[in-house]
Design a protein around this motif. Structure first.
Motif, PDB file in Angstrom:
ATOM      1  N   ALA A   6       0.814  -1.210   0.000  1.00 21.48           N
ATOM      2  CA  ALA A   6       0.000   0.000   0.000  1.00 21.48           C
ATOM      3  C   ALA A   6       0.848   1.260   0.000  1.00 21.48           C
ATOM      4  N   SER A   7       2.140   1.135   0.217  1.00 22.03           N
ATOM      5  CA  SER A   7       3.027   2.288   0.253  1.00 22.03           C
ATOM      6  C   SER A   7       3.344   2.751  -1.160  1.00 22.03           C
ATOM      7  N   PRO A   8       3.541   4.067  -1.330  1.00 24.16           N
ATOM      8  CA  PRO A   8       3.918   4.564  -2.657  1.00 24.16           C
ATOM      9  C   PRO A   8       5.277   4.009  -3.058  1.00 24.16           C
ATOM     10  N   PRO A   9       5.524   3.846  -4.350  1.00 21.94           N
ATOM     11  CA  PRO A   9       6.853   3.395  -4.791  1.00 21.94           C
ATOM     12  C   PRO A   9       7.901   4.425  -4.420  1.00 21.94           C
ATOM     13  N   ARG A  10       9.101   3.954  -4.147  1.00 22.80           N
ATOM     14  CA  ARG A  10      10.204   4.831  -3.765  1.00 22.80           C
ATOM     15  C   ARG A  10      11.190   4.953  -4.916  1.00 22.80           C
ATOM     16  N   VAL A  11      11.567   6.172  -5.215  1.00 18.82           N
ATOM     17  CA  VAL A  11      12.538   6.438  -6.267  1.00 18.82           C
ATOM     18  C   VAL A  11      13.693   7.218  -5.669  1.00 18.82           C
ATOM     19  N   ARG A  12      14.909   6.783  -5.965  1.00 20.23           N
ATOM     20  CA  ARG A  12      16.108   7.411  -5.419  1.00 20.23           C
ATOM     21  C   ARG A  12      16.954   7.975  -6.553  1.00 20.23           C
ATOM     22  N   VAL A  13      17.295   9.252  -6.411  1.00 21.29           N
ATOM     23  CA  VAL A  13      18.045   9.959  -7.452  1.00 21.29           C
ATOM     24  C   VAL A  13      19.321  10.529  -6.852  1.00 21.29           C
ATOM     25  N   ALA A  14      20.448  10.297  -7.512  1.00 16.58           N
ATOM     26  CA  ALA A  14      21.715  10.913  -7.127  1.00 16.58           C
ATOM     27  C   ALA A  14      21.972  12.105  -8.036  1.00 16.58           C
ATOM     28  N   VAL A  15      22.270  13.259  -7.425  1.00 21.35           N
ATOM     29  CA  VAL A  15      22.577  14.472  -8.184  1.00 21.35           C
ATOM     30  C   VAL A  15      24.073  14.716  -8.086  1.00 21.35           C
ATOM     31  N   LEU A  16      24.754  14.710  -9.224  1.00 24.17           N
ATOM     32  CA  LEU A  16      26.208  14.780  -9.288  1.00 24.17           C
ATOM     33  C   LEU A  16      26.651  16.033 -10.019  1.00 24.17           C
ATOM     34  N   GLY A  17      27.836  16.498  -9.685  1.00 28.34           N
ATOM     35  CA  GLY A  17      28.398  17.662 -10.350  1.00 28.34           C
ATOM     36  C   GLY A  17      29.461  18.292  -9.488  1.00 28.34           C
TER      37      GLY A  17
END
Length: 240
Positions: A6-17
């Motif tokens: 029932a939990s929303p899907p989790r998305v993980r993003v790495a921000v590089l620079g």
């Protein structure tokens, strides 16, 4: 027991620079519509927020990888992520050159073939996006739009230019497109947030949807300093 389905899907993003290209300002602008100006940190930060993408809730976690150790490849953070956003400043040629090296390394390292991006047993490339920031300073431009388009096409990454300071819509479209590319990730990860990150410092914001993006923000955002900073193999080590 809580039903995880029932939990929303989790998305993980790495921000590089590299340093001072506006990574932190970009993340905060996307999540809160607020502008924090120049911000520099010697440690990685994690931001967590629930967003609506195409009318569906998503638990979004974004790690802002410090540019202080730009000569090192952030392998652990890449393993943790479902997608990567690489940022450079159009006013700083050296930041573009670093972004180019990061894209090359991401396409060469096995970390971009995580099972989190496809069915069990499958191995698909991690979604990548390249964003040139600070277009409001066009009179100081050192990197052409064609330069960005060329290098992103060469590494199968989407490309955008934007001004975080001016709150340009291209910023939101870039991130929304990247999130849309990420398939629903697996629940089991090699690296968990609790193992990867240190103590939490909670910072609460009031989210508000606007008409210039498909994503609306709700809930809290958490900034998590990494303690201690992990050792990282040299960037060149990612090459074959």
């Amino acid at each position: 027991m809580k039903d995880e389905r029932a939990s929303p899907p989790r998305v993980r993003v790495a921000v590089l620079g590299s340093s001072r290209v506006g990574k932190s300002a970009l993340i905060v602008r996307y999540l809160t519509r607020r502008y924090i100006g120049e911000y520099h940190s010697n440690t990685d930060l994690l931001y967590r927020q629930t967003v609506q993408i195409n009318s569906s809730p998503v638990e979004l976690e974004v790690i802002d990888v410090s540019g202080s150790n730009s000569d090192k490849f952030p392998a652990e953070q890449i393993q943790w992520a479902d997608a990567c956003l690489v940022v450079y400043s159009v006013t700083d040629r050296s930041s573009f050159e670093y972004a180019t090296e990061v894209l090359k390394a991401l396409r060469r390292t096995p970390a971009t073939a995580s099972p989190a991006h496809g069915p069990t047993g499958a191995s698909t490339p991690m979604p990548l996006a390249l964003l040139g920031n600070k277009t409001d300073l066009d009179h100081l431009r050192q990197v052409t739009t064609q330069d960005g388009q060329s290098i992103s096409a060469a590494h199968n990454a989407s490309f955008s230019e934007a001004s975080v300071a001016d709150n340009s819509g291209d910023l939101y479209r870039c991130v929304d497109r990247l999130l849309a590319e990420v398939r629903t990730p697996l629940r089991t990860r090699k690296f968990s947030v609790t193992k990867m990150l240190g103590s939490l410092i909670e910072v609460f914001y009031t989210g508000g949807a606007t008409n210039n993006s498909q994503a609306s923000r709700s809930g809290s955002m958490v900034a998590c300093p990494r303690v201690p900073t992990p050792s990282r193999p040299p960037l060149a080590a990612a090459a074959p």
